[in-house]
Design a protein around this motif. Structure first.
Motif, PDB file in Angstrom:
ATOM      1  N   ASP A 278      -7.330   7.031   6.107  1.00  0.00           N
ATOM      2  CA  ASP A 278      -6.357   8.006   6.608  1.00  0.00           C
ATOM      3  C   ASP A 278      -5.250   8.326   5.613  1.00  0.00           C
ATOM      4  O   ASP A 278      -4.496   9.272   5.804  1.00  0.00           O
ATOM      5  N   ARG A 279      -5.088   7.486   4.572  1.00  0.00           N
ATOM      6  CA  ARG A 279      -4.042   7.658   3.550  1.00  0.00           C
ATOM      7  C   ARG A 279      -2.632   7.576   4.138  1.00  0.00           C
ATOM      8  O   ARG A 279      -1.705   8.202   3.645  1.00  0.00           O
ATOM      9  N   ASN A 280      -2.505   6.847   5.213  1.00  0.00           N
ATOM     10  CA  ASN A 280      -1.195   6.503   5.753  1.00  0.00           C
ATOM     11  C   ASN A 280      -1.325   5.232   6.569  1.00  0.00           C
ATOM     12  O   ASN A 280      -2.436   4.797   6.877  1.00  0.00           O
ATOM     13  N   VAL A 281      -0.198   4.636   6.902  1.00  0.00           N
ATOM     14  CA  VAL A 281      -0.161   3.403   7.682  1.00  0.00           C
ATOM     15  C   VAL A 281       0.706   3.632   8.903  1.00  0.00           C
ATOM     16  O   VAL A 281       1.844   4.108   8.787  1.00  0.00           O
TER      17      VAL A 281
ATOM     18  N   VAL B  54       0.827  -1.213   0.000  1.00  0.00           N
ATOM     19  CA  VAL B  54       0.000   0.000   0.000  1.00  0.00           C
ATOM     20  C   VAL B  54       0.860   1.261   0.000  1.00  0.00           C
ATOM     21  O   VAL B  54       0.464   2.291  -0.555  1.00  0.00           O
ATOM     22  N   SER B  55       2.050   1.185   0.607  1.00  0.00           N
ATOM     23  CA  SER B  55       2.959   2.333   0.588  1.00  0.00           C
ATOM     24  C   SER B  55       3.741   2.402  -0.718  1.00  0.00           C
ATOM     25  O   SER B  55       4.022   3.491  -1.220  1.00  0.00           O
TER      26      SER B  55
ATOM     27  N   SER C 198      -1.240   7.006   0.220  1.00  0.00           N
ATOM     28  CA  SER C 198      -2.301   7.687  -0.525  1.00  0.00           C
ATOM     29  C   SER C 198      -2.334   7.088  -1.933  1.00  0.00           C
ATOM     30  O   SER C 198      -1.599   7.519  -2.824  1.00  0.00           O
ATOM     31  N   PHE C 199      -3.174   6.088  -2.121  1.00  0.00           N
ATOM     32  CA  PHE C 199      -3.214   5.365  -3.394  1.00  0.00           C
ATOM     33  C   PHE C 199      -4.652   5.237  -3.879  1.00  0.00           C
ATOM     34  O   PHE C 199      -5.609   5.411  -3.123  1.00  0.00           O
TER      35      PHE C 199
ATOM     36  N   VAL D 223      -7.295  -5.111   6.884  1.00  0.00           N
ATOM     37  CA  VAL D 223      -6.271  -4.183   7.365  1.00  0.00           C
ATOM     38  C   VAL D 223      -6.118  -2.984   6.431  1.00  0.00           C
ATOM     39  O   VAL D 223      -5.434  -2.019   6.776  1.00  0.00           O
ATOM     40  N   MET D 224      -6.774  -3.024   5.260  1.00  0.00           N
ATOM     41  CA  MET D 224      -6.703  -1.880   4.353  1.00  0.00           C
ATOM     42  C   MET D 224      -7.665  -0.767   4.735  1.00  0.00           C
ATOM     43  O   MET D 224      -7.625   0.316   4.149  1.00  0.00           O
TER      44      MET D 224
END
Length: 531
Positions: free
Chosen positions: A332-335, A302-303, A349-350, A325-326
């Protein structure tokens, strides 16, 4: 004698400057002994053998004394092989093999081979950024990392191939200056001149509705789910999505490159990510592989898809815990990955593009093939994708099988260039609406929200109320859809965001009834498709 060198350690997508202090006791022993302190991991502890052999095979002898190496700050865990070069230079300096006594203006990073050759290490771009922020002017690194580090302005990059090259460079600095010019790249020119040569939408026959949905998705940065039988072209369409996306800005390219550099997947020849990423992990991926993880966390898929597209083919085949978990990065567009010793945040942010069959055999609702799946079997298959996850996907579109006449028809399909031109115009309208400028510390909350918004998909609730005002007719249409389809409040907001994007594609300032109607059509699959 004590000798100090500077290096760096990468944590998350940022680097911290590390002081490498080398001291020897002067007491003669049977052989040189290395004592290493400062929370080194196994790779750092093993460097004592690499450094000893590299120094010996470079033509130097290490006196048989006790050598103490301290990596400061001592309470920060150190990992990786990038400390080899500063340790070796520190040992040579401590024994008087260097003519320069103070190398505080140099930052050294690199892995040593047993023959003294330098090998590249991941995360060089964050290291260069940290050096610039710390005011360190010169960077001595492996040649293979040069293009990556030279992207950062304000630091002099000196690529070297061996330990002897690094020693000669430092000696030249101590004898009046380095005559070799630093390595330079013109990153912004490279970014502007880069051209997309990937798959084109002109290759796709038929599927006009799906192509329109992908155009809306690209124009507003919306997540999209395609549902259809095997062979209908879902994967083919998804792989062409990058061809209609807006180009990367220089700041986006730098941030994306930092993530790929830390993960060790950056192309050394390019040095800079110039195309929006397209990541397509297999459905056997683990939750740590998707989100990121490790003792010292590393970015996941995701990153790596940050500022690009994450494509999940055969969505129900992914383990449910992996899909769940996604939820946080989609919102939030971050992990955030928390460990006992640290908590790291990776950007994520994808755009999510997903594809799935309507049932296990794939032919539910198909006009040409009969479905043999029982209703309970279909229900179990569909239930693998939870309602909360579907709610976070803005656009759901059916991709039916292509008819023979469409497949063999002579009419040419619209190419990616024409679609991309409309997408860019819509993105320009959004950029003008949101400003996309850094907000001052004294700015209001609304101004700060506006400055962090780059597409309609990123609008906050406050911005939806401001930019998506509806007429009475549009209000009635949306209310009826909410009641009949049982949509959630999150689905309500996403319908408005998609409608705002459709209006931007049409060049309209206000959201009208046709825009709301089209956006509602993109939400029907999650409730009525299997009924």
């Amino acid at each position: 004698m004590l000798f100090k060198a500077l290096s760096a350690a990468v944590y998350g997508i940022d680097a911290n400057i590390i002081d490498v202090e080398v001291d020897f006791s002067g007491v003669t022993t049977l052989e040189s002994r290395f004592n290493m302190v400062g929370l080194p991991d196994a790779a750092v502890r093993e460097s004592r053998d690499r450094v000893r052999s590299a120094i010996k095979n470079s033509g130097f002898e290490i006196p048989t004394t006790n050598i103490t190496i301290n990596l400061a700050p001592a309470d920060m865990k150190k990992e990786g092989s990038g400390f080899d070069l500063p340790m070796a230079i520190g040992i040579l300096g401590a024994y008087g093999a260097l003519q320069i006594k103070d190398i505080r203006e140099f930052l050294l990073v690199g892995e040593l081979g047993l023959d003294g050759a330098l090998r590249p290490v991941p995360g060089m771009l964050p290291v260069a950024v940290a050096a610039r922020e710390r005011g360190i002017r010169n960077l001595v690194i492996p040649k293979a990392n040069a293009r990556e580090a030279a992207v950062v302005e304000g630091v002099n990059v000196y690529p070297v191939e061996t330990l002897n090259d690094a020693r000669e460079l430092l000696n030249a600095a101590g004898n009046g200056g380095i005559h070799t010019p630093p390595f330079r790249v013109h990153a912004e020119e490279t970014l502007e001149s880069d051209t997309y040569f990937g798959p084109d939408f002109a290759d796709v026959r038929g599927q006009q509705a799906a192509k329109r949905a992908l155009e809306v998705s690209a124009a507003g940065g919306h997540n999209i789910l395609m549902i259809g039988p095997p062979g209908s072209g879902k994967t083919m369409l998804a792989k062409r999505l990058p061809s209609i996306l807006a180009p990367l800005s220089f700041d986006e390219a730098l941030e994306t490159t930092k993530i790929h550099s830390v993960a060790g997947v950056l192309d050394a020849e390019a040095g800079l990510v110039t195309q929006r990423p397209f990541r397509s992990p297999h459905h056997t991926i683990s939750d740590a592989g998707l989100i990121g993880g490790g003792i010292i966390p590393r970015p996941g898929e995701v990153s790596l898809a940050h500022n690009g597209v994450l494509f999940l083919d055969e969505l129900p085949e992914f383990p449910r815990n992996v899909l769940e978990v996604m939820r946080q990065p989609l919102e939030d567009r971050n992990v955030v990955i928390a460990r006992a010793s640290m908590s790291l945040t990776f950007p994520a942010s994808f755009m999510l593009a997903a594809a799935m069959n309507p049932c296990p055999c794939g032919y539910f609702n198909d006009r040409s093939r009969e479905c043999h799946c029982t209703p309970p079997l279909i229900q179990r298959y569909v239930a693998k994708v939870s309602g909360p996850l579907l709610d976070r996907i803005d656009i759901h579109i059916e991709v039916p099988a292509v008819q023979y006449r469409e497949l063999r028809g002579g009419a040419a399909s619209e190419g990616s260039a024409a679609i991309r031109a409309r997408v860019l115009q819509a993105r320009q309208r959004q950029a003008a609406r949101f400003g996309n400028i850094a907000a001052a510390p004294s700015a209001s909350r609304a101004q700060k929200e506006k400055s962090r918004t780059y597409s309609n998909a990123q609008m906050t609730t406050r911005q939806i109320r401001q930019f998506c005002e509806l007429s009475p007719e549009s209000e009635k249409l949306l209310e009826r859809a909410m009641q009949q389809q049982g949509l959630t409040a999150r689905a309500h907001d996403r319908i408005l965001k998609v409608a705002r994007t459709i209006a931007d594609l049409a060049g309209e300032e206000s959201v009208a009834v046709p825009h709301i109607a089209e956006a509602i059509q993109y939400r029907t699959l999650d409730r009525s498709y299997w009924s």
